[in-house]
Design an enzyme around this catalytic site. Structure first.
Site, PDB file in Angstrom:
ATOM      1  N   ASN A  11      20.946   0.826 -20.473  1.00  0.00           N
ATOM      2  CA  ASN A  11      20.738   1.052 -21.905  1.00  0.00           C
ATOM      3  C   ASN A  11      20.376   2.508 -22.191  1.00  0.00           C
ATOM      4  OD1 ASN A  11      21.030  -1.714 -22.954  1.00  0.00           O
ATOM      5  ND2 ASN A  11      19.242  -2.120 -21.692  1.00  0.00           N
ATOM      6  N   ASP A  68      10.198   9.733 -19.659  1.00  0.00           N
ATOM      7  CA  ASP A  68       9.213   8.663 -19.710  1.00  0.00           C
ATOM      8  C   ASP A  68       8.906   8.451 -21.179  1.00  0.00           C
ATOM      9  OD1 ASP A  68       7.778   6.636 -18.501  1.00  0.00           O
ATOM     10  OD2 ASP A  68       5.947   7.809 -18.344  1.00  0.00           O
ATOM     11  N   ARG A 177      14.076   9.094 -28.214  1.00  0.00           N
ATOM     12  CA  ARG A 177      14.890   9.555 -27.083  1.00  0.00           C
ATOM     13  C   ARG A 177      16.012  10.469 -27.573  1.00  0.00           C
ATOM     14  NH1 ARG A 177      15.416   5.186 -25.007  1.00  0.00           N
ATOM     15  NH2 ARG A 177      13.711   5.320 -23.522  1.00  0.00           N
TER      16      ARG A 177
END
Length: 196
Positions: A11, A68, A177
């Site tokens: 993903n 992260d 992200r």
């Protein structure tokens, strides 16, 4: 340019491939034969991202970036934060993580939260960090079938749908992200290095 993205998560790879230019060839940990679990012993997202990138460079010799991500919930004092993936146990089960979070949030009127992603890049002996954040709130129940992790219970600010309901193109545009990856891409374009 060939570079490793230190993840096994398809993903995450899919999200990043939507943003990266075509001339950047991404290899996953699976692609380079890294099957071991890279220790994430850092106390911050920055430390964990660097640990993963350093591990790949040291053991496999490729330039690498690693991310992260943490979900930071105000009513829980910033938890689950750096422990987001393992919130309900070491096996990284998203449904159990969401169930634990929802139970802890049951009587909390303040639902505000944010996702934060840190990307660590190790390239040509240099280390760079790129950060992306998105503000939102924790819902009372799951909504949507897309996305992964906490996406079904996180509704970004100014949107009526969760990350699990929004199209990937929208999530990438506004999401944590996506913001961090765009900063990474801008840097890679500026450096204009050819990496073998």
């Amino acid at each position: 340019m060939r570079i490793v993205f230190a993840t096994h998560n398809p993903n995450k790879i899919k999200e990043v491939l939507h943003i990266l230019p075509k001339h950047i060839d991404i290899l996953s940990l699976t692609d380079i034969g890294c099957t071991e679990e890279i220790p994430e012993t850092g106390q911050t997202l920055e430390e964990n991202a660097l640990l993963k990138a350093e591990y790949v460079v040291r053991n496999y010799g490729y330039p690498c970036f690693a991310d992260d991500t943490g979900l930071i919930v105000d009513a829980l004092g910033g938890a689950p934060g750096v422990y987001s993936a393992r919130y309900a146990g070491a096996n990284k089960n998203a449904d159990k993580n969401m169930a634990k979070l929802l139970s802890k949030m049951e009587k909390k009127p303040n639902r505000s939260a944010r996702f934060k992603t840190v990307i660590a890049l190790l390239l040509n002996g240099e280390q760079k960090l790129f950060t992306g954040k998105v503000e939102g709130e924790i819902l009372h129940e799951k909504k949507g079938e897309q996305g992964f992790g906490y996406d079904p219970i996180f509704k970004p600010t100014n949107f009526d749908q969760t990350f699990a309901e929004l199209p990937l193109s929208v999530k990438n545009k506004i999401g944590h992200r996506g913001k961090a990856v765009r900063k990474l891409v801008d840097y890679l374009k500026q450096t204009n290095n050819s990496v073998e």
